[in-house]
Design a protein around this motif. Structure first.
Motif, short mmCIF file in Angstrom:
data_model
loop_
_atom_site.label_atom_id
_atom_site.label_comp_id
_atom_site.label_asym_id
_atom_site.label_seq_id
_atom_site.Cartn_x
_atom_site.Cartn_y
_atom_site.Cartn_z
N ASN C 286 1.07 -1.30 -0.15
CA ASN C 286 -0.06 0.03 -0.02
C ASN C 286 1.01 1.33 0.19
O ASN C 286 0.55 2.33 -0.50
N TYR C 287 2.03 1.46 0.67
CA TYR C 287 2.97 2.30 0.37
C TYR C 287 4.42 1.50 0.00
O TYR C 287 4.62 0.17 -0.02
N THR C 288 5.32 2.01 -0.56
CA THR C 288 6.41 1.52 -0.91
C THR C 288 7.23 0.93 0.29
O THR C 288 7.86 -0.13 0.34
N ILE C 289 7.05 1.59 1.41
CA ILE C 289 8.07 1.11 2.44
C ILE C 289 7.22 -0.32 3.20
O ILE C 289 7.96 -1.13 3.43
N SER C 290 5.77 -0.34 2.82
CA SER C 290 5.39 -1.45 3.05
C SER C 290 5.91 -2.75 2.69
O SER C 290 6.21 -3.84 2.82
N GLU C 291 6.23 -2.51 1.14
CA GLU C 291 6.72 -3.75 0.55
C GLU C 291 8.15 -4.19 0.93
O GLU C 291 8.79 -5.40 1.16
N ILE C 292 9.10 -2.90 1.16
CA ILE C 292 10.26 -3.31 1.81
C ILE C 292 10.23 -3.94 3.09
O ILE C 292 11.08 -4.95 3.40
#
Lengths: 133, 354, 387
Positions: C286-292
């Motif tokens: 949902n956010y790029t940080i979430s994928e990381i």
């Protein structure tokens, strides 16, 4: 927020009243009925504890896309603050420029306007953080 | 008016919002020589509350610090009166919110006062009476405003925000209030009708028949009844709608700049209305030596003045150390903003329905 | 416990679907899954529908029987499952368990969200209600800002850079460009992502997934009966749920999602597989940080290595592990309560070998990871090729 929902939490929002577990002495804010660490051992032993209001910034952001109620403050800074009692709170950080915010920044609580129900509705007050100078 | 029992101040604190705007910046928007205007008013900058500040938040900050400085608990406060002409609610007291925030609820009496710029000192007198009569042990008197000046009006150069809170009691005094007088008439020099956003005023009529007459009248009664004269006071604080009036009245009555200097905040923060005299007194107490004597005279349009003969005790030194900022600490933390930002902060931008 | 298979999939387009109602979205996805499976209406014993907030988004509660009714299945019992952004994945778990337990044979699990019947400001506010409203949102914390604070913390702790965050977005848009069902089917260059306006520092517009309309559904049956239906089956090998404190500030780790770790560990152990066995994963970006954080917490990369790994290209299609081949929430879109099912649909497409240009070579195992709120709930499923 509706009136009763705001009113019920006035003690927390104006005075930072949390609880301390009588079993492990951990402090919680907002108050909890049960200590997540001690569980049944803590039942009936959670006692009120007023936070000093002082702490340090753990992480922060500057919001450019607010919820509609906060447009007049935009851009504004939000922070997660670790209080002296080792409990963390989320709140706005005011009276500081964003470029001066850094992790570990020492802050104190202040009471500000959080929002209003509507122009004719009640006004919500509650804690925000200001840097200690 | 002398109270039958010794009463005085146990704790105090002042709060002024961080933001400032200069007369030059305001003048530019309206095609006026703001710098000259500021010089005429003796105002270099005025304080501006941020969008999340109002009389309630200002009063709470001052009240929390005052309680802390007096080393009291909220429940020790038996009365809270908040004087202001910019209470956020027309109906619903500022005082109850302040009371909840300092932990004074529910066993206290509380109310809001309005008497233009002297509502704060009216609160002083009420608390003095309640304490002297033995009805309460400690009362809190607050004067606080986020005053309104219509865009483009002369008031816009001076109308500022700030406030101070005082705890009045009979023991552990940091300053005794020896005497108080009042001088009240029906003089319509400045007013705001119900439902109106900005106040109206009588222009130059606010000077001689209003400010000067009442301040002098009230102070002279105090001199007469206490047998004092300007020389008996180390400091004096007069209401300060601008930087000119208090200097003029002080000189006329025989006070020096040294006496009024510490309490003359208006050149730096503008006119904080109900907060002006309380803030001036707080700033004076910040620097006053034990034993020094302070004359205070407020002025509220409509009109009236309250004078106080205040004597600082030895205890003043003790409470200065208590982790509460001085008025100077608060005022010196300031940031200048543009008129555009000021318009946003003061909600002079019509944002319609969001 | 019986083994469970997915025998049918269906999903709508994702995006701003102005001419479609929640009812229509749900029916379109559900009916296409039923057609794909080749099951008959009278065989369906139960319907689970994941949905975050129909009550506030379209003023309609009790949506499960509404959708079932209009799908012509008014005699099939149905229930709505809500767990914020993890509603879809949680519905899949409920469906899985009802089949695995032996209570039901044929179960339809759907997820649907109609976000655009309210303005985007209001939709954001409703999404923010999946965080702790009383102790976060009321103070002005937007949903974006809570993830932004986790991103800031991750950057401070591990040296994760803005470019590394942006590389998640660039990659997922590249994948989305290959997916005909994605909301955004175009690549975006790094420079464009880096220059996007700030939403909540350090997150900019291209670090945030859109709020979309859409629905997806799958049909489940016992593995033993899977071959008697039309759709090519895929095995559900493991499932796991995870939990954490509701408010971000109550979590001691701000650079990790405990709920993801817990859900992953459980799912891997049930499947008897390890992260390195996975050929691909659909994670909740949902956010790029979430994928990381997700690729770290699921064990694909050590903590703090998610950013550099993405920047190196390790998570691109047919590299070390293909992450979000569908385009993820960022490019495929974010119909919040449907996300978990959109992920399941992508996993089935990959495991059937039907993914065309975005096909993961020889895909045998895939993982789907769906998260609720700011991480207070998470659910992971591990899926495997039939043969």
């Amino acid at each position: 927020m509706t009136i009763p929902r705001f009113w019920r939490e006035i003690k927390q929002r104006y005075k930072g009243i949390g609880v301390e577990c009588g079993n492990c002495q951990r402090v919680y804010f907002p108050p909890r009925e049960v200590c997540p660490h001690c569980r049944r051992e803590s039942i009936g032993k959670m006692k009120e504890r007023e936070l000093t209001g002082k702490g340090k910034v753990i992480t922060y952001t500057e919001i450019h896309e607010p919820m509609s109620d906060f447009k007049m403050m935009t851009p504004y800074i939000m922070a997660i603050v670790e209080m002296d009692e080792d409990v963390r709170m989320t709140g706005q950080l005011v009276d500081i420029e964003y470029e001066d915010v850094e992790p570990g920044l020492e802050v104190d609580v202040t009471i500000r306007r959080l929002g209003e129900e509507s122009p004719s509705g009640i006004i919500y007050y509650g804690y925000k953080f200001v840097p200690i100078r | 008016m002398k109270s039958s029992k010794e009463v005085g101040i146990k704790g105090y604190a002042g709060y002024v919002p961080r933001y400032r705007i200069s007369p030059t910046e305001i003048g530019e928007v309206w095609g006026k020589d703001g710098a000259r205007m500021g010089k005429g008013l003796n105002i270099q900058s005025k304080s501006v509350p941020s969008p999340d500040e109002d009389v309630i938040s200002i009063s709470i900050q001052a009240a929390k610090w005052a309680v802390k400085r007096a080393k009291l608990r909220g429940e020790d406060i038996g009365a809270i009166y908040v004087g202001s002409e910019s209470h956020p609610y027309a109906v619903k007291p500022t005082a109850t919110i302040v009371a909840a925030a300092v932990g004074a609820t529910p066993y206290l009496t509380a109310a809001d006062y309005e008497f233009a710029c002297k509502a704060g000192t009216a609160a002083f007198q009420t608390c003095m009476g309640l304490v002297a009569s033995g009805m309460i042990k400690n009362g809190m008197a607050i004067g606080s405003d986020t005053s309104q000046g219509a865009p483009g009006d002369a008031l816009e150069y001076s109308a500022a925000a700030g406030g101070a809170a005082f705890i009045i009691g009979a023991d552990d005094l940091i300053a005794k209030i020896n005497y108080t007088t009042s001088f009240t008439t029906d003089t319509p020099d400045f007013w705001r009708r119900e439902g109106q956003k900005y106040p109206s005023h009588g222009g130059r009529f606010t000077g001689q028949p209003a400010y000067f007459k009442h301040i002098a009248g009230c102070t002279n009664v105090l001199f007469e009844e206490t047998g004092t004269e300007p020389d008996d006071f180390d400091y004096a604080v007069f209401h300060q709608p601008n930087g000119k009036f208090p200097v003029k009245i002080a000189k006329k009555m025989g006070f020096t700049m040294e006496q009024i200097g510490p309490g003359l905040l208006v050149p730096r923060i503008g006119n904080t209305y109900s907060g002006a005299v309380p803030l001036g007194l707080a700033a004076t107490l910040d620097v006053a030596e034990p034993g020094s004597r302070i004359l205070v005279t407020s002025y509220g349009s409509g009109a009236g003045s309250d004078s106080f003969d205040i004597e600082v005790t030895d205890r003043i030194e003790e409470i200065r150390e208590r982790d509460v900022p001085s008025v100077e600490d608060v005022i010196s933390n300031s940031v200048y903003i543009s008129y555009a930002m000021y318009a946003k902060f003061r909600e002079k931008i019509d944002r319609g329905e969001w | 416990m019986r083994d469970v298979a997915i025998i049918g999939i269906g999903e709508t387009k994702i995006g701003e679907l102005w001419d479609m109602s929640l009812r229509e979205l749900g029916i379109e996805a559900g009916l296409s899954a039923i057609r794909d499976a080749g099951v008959k209406g009278e065989e369906i014993e139960k319907i689970y529908i994941g949905n975050m907030s129909a009550g506030r988004l379209i003023n309609q509660e009790h949506i499960a029987p509404m959708i079932a009714d209009y799908a012509g299945l008014d005699d099939v019992p149905s229930v709505r499952i809500e767990s914020g952004g993890a509603s879809g994945g949680m519905a899949l778990t409920e469906g899985y368990m009802s089949v695995a337990s032996g209570i039901h044979d044929i179960v339809v699990v759907g997820g649907a969200e109609k976000m655009t019947d309210v303005g985007d400001q209001e939709a954001k506010k409703i999404l923010s209600a999946t965080a702790d409203w009383e102790w976060e949102s009321v103070f002005g914390a937007t949903f974006d800002s809570l993830y932004a604070m986790m991103a800031r913390y991750h950057m401070l702790t591990h040296g994760t850079s803005k470019e590394q965050l942006a590389s998640v977005s660039v990659k997922n848009h590249a994948h989305g460009a290959l997916n005909p069902n994605a909301q955004f089917q175009r690549e975006v260059p790094m420079k464009f992502v880096m220059g996007a306006p700030i939403v909540s520092d350090p997150l900019s517009m291209f670090d945030c997934a859109p709020l979309s309309d859409g629905a997806a559904a799958v049909v489940l049956c016992p593995a033993g009966k899977a071959e008697s239906y039309m759709g090519e089956p895929v095995k559900i090998l493991g499932t796991g749920m995870g939990a954490d404190h509701m408010a971000v500030h109550d979590r001691r780790e701000l650079d990790a999602m405990k709920a993801t770790r817990q859900a992953g560990t459980k799912a891997f152990s049930l499947a008897g597989l390890k992260p390195k066995d996975m050929d691909f994963a659909e994670v909740h970006d949902n956010y790029t940080i979430s994928e990381i954080m997700a690729i770290e917490d699921l064990g694909f990369f050590p903590k703090g290595e998610g950013g550099p790994a993405t920047e190196r290209g390790d998570t691109s299609l047919n590299e070390k592990v293909s992450i979000n081949t569908s385009g993820g929430l960022k490019a495929k879109g974010q119909p919040v309560g449907a996300v978990g099912l959109n992920q399941a649909v992508e996993a089935v497409i990959q495991l059937r070998g039907d993914a065309g240009k975005r096909q993961v070579d020889d895909a045998e195992y895939g993982l789907i990871h769906n998260m609720g709120g700011t991480g207070a709930s998470a659910v992971v499923h591990i899926l495997g090729r039939w043969n």
